[in-house]
Design an enzyme around this catalytic site. Structure first.
Site, PDB file in Angstrom:
ATOM      1  N   TYR A 107       1.495  -2.436  -4.854  1.00  0.00           N
ATOM      2  CA  TYR A 107       1.481  -1.339  -5.817  1.00  0.00           C
ATOM      3  C   TYR A 107       2.843  -1.270  -6.491  1.00  0.00           C
ATOM      4  O   TYR A 107       3.873  -1.379  -5.819  1.00  0.00           O
ATOM      5  CB  TYR A 107       1.206  -0.006  -5.102  1.00  0.00           C
ATOM      6  CG  TYR A 107       1.320   1.200  -6.010  1.00  0.00           C
ATOM      7  CD1 TYR A 107       0.203   1.737  -6.637  1.00  0.00           C
ATOM      8  CD2 TYR A 107       2.571   1.780  -6.269  1.00  0.00           C
ATOM      9  CE1 TYR A 107       0.314   2.819  -7.484  1.00  0.00           C
ATOM     10  CE2 TYR A 107       2.685   2.871  -7.126  1.00  0.00           C
ATOM     11  CZ  TYR A 107       1.552   3.383  -7.730  1.00  0.00           C
ATOM     12  OH  TYR A 107       1.663   4.453  -8.579  1.00  0.00           O
ATOM     13  N   GLU A 195       1.791   1.718 -14.485  1.00  0.00           N
ATOM     14  CA  GLU A 195       1.391   1.588 -13.084  1.00  0.00           C
ATOM     15  C   GLU A 195       0.551   0.326 -12.909  1.00  0.00           C
ATOM     16  O   GLU A 195      -0.434   0.135 -13.623  1.00  0.00           O
ATOM     17  CB  GLU A 195       0.578   2.808 -12.653  1.00  0.00           C
ATOM     18  CG  GLU A 195       0.196   2.793 -11.183  1.00  0.00           C
ATOM     19  CD  GLU A 195      -0.801   3.900 -10.825  1.00  0.00           C
ATOM     20  OE1 GLU A 195      -1.923   3.887 -11.366  1.00  0.00           O
ATOM     21  OE2 GLU A 195      -0.445   4.774 -10.020  1.00  0.00           O
TER      22      GLU A 195
END
Ligand code: GDP
Ligand code: MN
Length: 388
Positions: A107, A195
């Protein structure tokens, strides 16, 4: 503006960020054709600006053009909701991408932290899942660094993230290379968020952005000619469109108390007071200096067209705006609209007495008067069926 994945990836590609090769399709035939031209296994992904598409059946692997076409026909036209199961946006496009073998999912995110006036970069070796869950169950798995906007990102930031997150050795080089590219994209695009979930390790130690959630700062629109083009693809929600047409500033939130106020400052403090009263605002609308029936009708119409709204709080402080005119506007608006939720009104300032009397003299089953701001907020929360 929340970009679709394919739009975000298109921008990232210009900053040399490795992303899978892919094409956008809006019919199953186009999807099959895209799969054919890419060759081999592909993944068909719903292009909607909500997360958790995977779990909702919006990401499908296909090993032939026929399968890709079938996957697209299942995804196109399907309604997707946000992580909490709210909202609902119909999928109009799919992204068909060459599928690769994923060894690990990470992530990564770049955000703006207004409170410290710096950027924040986040990296975690636990990707593909919601970062909020990781933050709860395994906070140490998340590495964070702050980046001074004047100094920019340095190699040591990238290394600190990679080692802090415990990224496995074969992915370190690729991750250290991709991070500054993502940062450059984030800054130069005037994004408020980039993101990548997941950032993946593939064969030959390649590190690739498999997903992209890019949010551009609307205030920077004037600086970038490409904003308008990207925006044209997005549908403006009905309420926002109506509000904009009528010159009202409308913002949608997640709660259940609809808020109308005059002036940004008062509206902001009304949000705080609703929160203090144990409630959650569904939206807010600033009518500015206006008070006419037309304006209040429009405001009430926009606010109550939100199905989440269970009560409305109208909080007016009359300065130049006169409360008697506001009261007249409210009464008139109630005559025009069919109102299904209680409306709590607090009037203060210029001609407040007169305004309150006018409302008292024109009783309406849905209208509730309150004297103070806190009292009004408590009432609105209570009437929404919440709080004590
Ligand atoms: P999201 O659910 O909306 O976040 O959509 P993502 O693009 O992140 O995809 C969800 C998951 O699908 C990923 O975490 C991967 O596990 C899987 N996935 C996506 N693309 C590929 C691919 O090309 N190959 C494989 N094997 N899995 C993929
Ligand atoms: Mn994702």
């Amino acid at each position: 503006m929340d970009l679709f994945e394919y739009q975000g990836k298109g921008l990232l590609r210009k900053f040399d960020v490795p992303v899978p090769e892919g094409r956008v399709a809006s019919t199953s035939e186009e999807a099959a054709e895209a799969a054919r031209s890419l060759g081999g296994k592909v993944v068909v992904k719903a292009q909607v600006s909500v997360g958790g598409r995977g779990k909702q059946g919006g990401v499908k692997l296909a090993s032939s053009p026929e399968e890709a076409g079938q996957a697209a026909s299942q995804i196109l036209g399907k309604t997707f909701t946000d992580q909490e199961g709210r909202g609902g946006t119909v999928c109009k496009r799919v992204l068909v991408e060459r599928a690769g073998d994923i060894k690990s999912e990470y992530y990564c995110a770049f955000l703006l932290d207004r409170s410290i006036r710096q950027f924040t970069a986040i990296l975690s070796a636990e990707g593909g899942v919601e970062i909020e869950k990781v933050a709860e169950t395994d906070p140490d798995a998340i590495a964070r660094v702050h980046i001074d906007p004047l100094l920019g990102m340095s190699d040591f930031h990238a290394r600190e993230l990679v080692f802090g997150a415990g990224i496995e050795p074969e992915a370190r080089k690729g991750t250290i290379e991709i991070l500054p590219k993502l940062f450059r994209a984030f800054v130069e695009l005037d994004a408020s968020q980039v993101e990548i979930n997941p950032l993946v390790l593939m064969g030959e130690d390649r590190v690739v952005a498999l997903d992209a959630k890019v949010i551009l700062d609307d205030s920077a629109e004037y600086r970038h000619s490409f904003f308008g083009e990207l925006k044209a693809v997005h549908e403006v929600p009905e309420q926002e469109r109506i509000a904009k047409e009528k010159g009202l500033n409308f913002i949608k939130l997640d709660g259940y108390v609809g808020i109308i106020g005059n002036g940004a400052g008062l509206v902001m403090s009304t949000l705080d007071v609703v929160k203090a009263a144990g409630g959650e605002a569904a939206n807010f609308l600033d009518v500015g200096g206006g008070a006419g029936a037309e304006l209040l009708s429009s405001a009430l119409e926009v606010i109550t067209s939100d199905d989440n709204v269970r009560s409305v709080l109208i909080n007016i402080f009359g300065g130049i705006t006169r409360c008697d005119l506001v009261a007249e506007g409210i009464i008139d608006a109630l005559g025009r609209l069919e109102v299904r939720v209680p409306i709590v009104v607090r009037l203060d300032g210029t001609n407040a007495e007169q305004g309150r009397k006018m409302l008292a003299d024109a009783p309406h089953p849905m209208l509730v008067a309150a004297d103070t701001m806190l009292g009004a907020a408590q009432k609105a929360v209570e009437l929404a069926g919440e709080g004590s």
